[in-house]
Scaffold this motif. Structure first.
Motif, PDB file in Angstrom:
ATOM      1  N   GLY A  43       9.799  59.890  49.836  1.00 34.31           N
ATOM      2  CA  GLY A  43       8.466  60.461  49.773  1.00 34.31           C
ATOM      3  C   GLY A  43       8.427  61.887  50.274  1.00 34.31           C
ATOM      4  N   THR A  64       3.622  54.681  43.926  1.00 37.07           N
ATOM      5  CA  THR A  64       3.506  53.645  44.952  1.00 37.07           C
ATOM      6  C   THR A  64       4.884  53.025  45.200  1.00 37.07           C
ATOM      7  N   THR A  65       4.956  52.180  46.243  1.00 41.47           N
ATOM      8  CA  THR A  65       6.231  51.545  46.554  1.00 41.47           C
ATOM      9  C   THR A  65       6.709  50.653  45.425  1.00 41.47           C
ATOM     10  N   LYS A  87       8.168  52.744  42.824  1.00 44.04           N
ATOM     11  CA  LYS A  87       9.507  53.222  43.196  1.00 44.04           C
ATOM     12  C   LYS A  87      10.551  52.144  42.992  1.00 44.04           C
TER      13      LYS A  87
END
Lengths: 107, 167
Positions: B26, B88-89, B92
């Protein structure tokens, strides 16, 4: 006994391919110019690794792949210097470095 | 499995993890650290490819020069830097899985077919031969690289000079 992992061409080619694919993902995914430059360096590293691996396993009698990797390193250094200079200019002018919001080239 | 094999697998894992971190982290500073880790890993792979000179040059130029340059740029841009929206996670994780699948697919589809599994041939190229190659066959590219670097230095200086007036 002689069948080590590091004596297989495929491992090196896999790492180089992974660097290329993740670099392309980074170019698409990053929104800032610096992030895109980092991804670009990944791609160049993958290219260099590919050349050296093929030189070691396919063309063993000369050193051309290594020489080309050295040339790639020189080009990468020059490219990074110019790109960062331009990025800092863009930041001074627009106060941000997001690639998608740069829509005019002059003034 | 010997100690050299274990070390090799460790270096490969570190390289792949560093590449993913460089792309997916990030913060751009963490991405830069991932790039440094990847470059050290590639230098280790160069050592396993019987080219220690390239490993040293890799550490000198990439780790020593280019990442420091990028770190300078991050520091100069730093505080006012508007942080853009990232994924967002879950996105990812999906991207990482996509990278793995695409890499594996390309690898199985093309690389495994084009390059057959053969025994590793003996490799005797030394640093001396690389130098001889640059001074005999590759003289013109070598000189062009020096020209390119001179032009890059001049270009960077001109960019810095002409940009000072307007703000």
């Amino acid at each position: 006994m002689t069948d080590f992992f590091y004596n297989h061409l495929h491992v090196y080619l896999f790492v180089a391919l992974f660097l290329l694919v993740s670099g392309i993902l980074g170019l698409v995914y990053r929104r800032t110019l610096i992030g895109m430059l980092v991804a670009m360096e990944l791609i160049m590293n993958g290219a260099g690794l590919n050349l050296v691996a093929l030189n070691r396993f396919i063309a063993v009698e000369n050193a051309t792949g290594m020489a080309f990797t050295l040339i790639i390193m020189g080009i990468a250094a020059a490219e990074a210097a110019i790109a960062l200079g331009i990025i800092i200019l863009i930041f001074r002018k627009y106060r941000h470095v997001e690639g998608a919001e740069l829509q005019e080239m002059k003034d | 499995m010997s100690i050299g094999d274990l070390l090799f697998l460790f270096i490969v894992g570190v390289t792949l993890a560093g590449a993913l971190a460089a792309v997916l982290a990030g913060s751009i500073v963490y991405a830069l650290m991932g790039l440094v880790v990847t470059m050290f890993g590639v230098a280790g792979l160069y050592v396993y490819l019987h080219s220690p000179f390239l490993a040293m040059v890799q550490i000198l130029i990439y780790v020593g020069a280019i990442t420091v340059l990028i770190a300078f740029a991050i520091m100069l841009i730093g505080p006012q830097y508007r942080r853009p929206k990232e994924w967002t996670t879950l996105g990812k994780l999906g991207a990482a899985a996509g990278v793995a699948v695409v890499t594996l697919g390309l690898f199985v589809k093309f690389v495994m077919e084009v390059f057959p599994r053969t025994k590793a041939p003996a490799f005797t190229v030394t640093t001396k031969q690389i130098g001889a190659l640059f001074f005999k066959d590759l003289v013109l590219p070598f000189e062009l690289i020096s020209l390119l670097i001179v032009v890059a230095i001049l270009g960077a200086i001109m960019l810095a000079l002409f940009a000072r007036g307007d703000k």
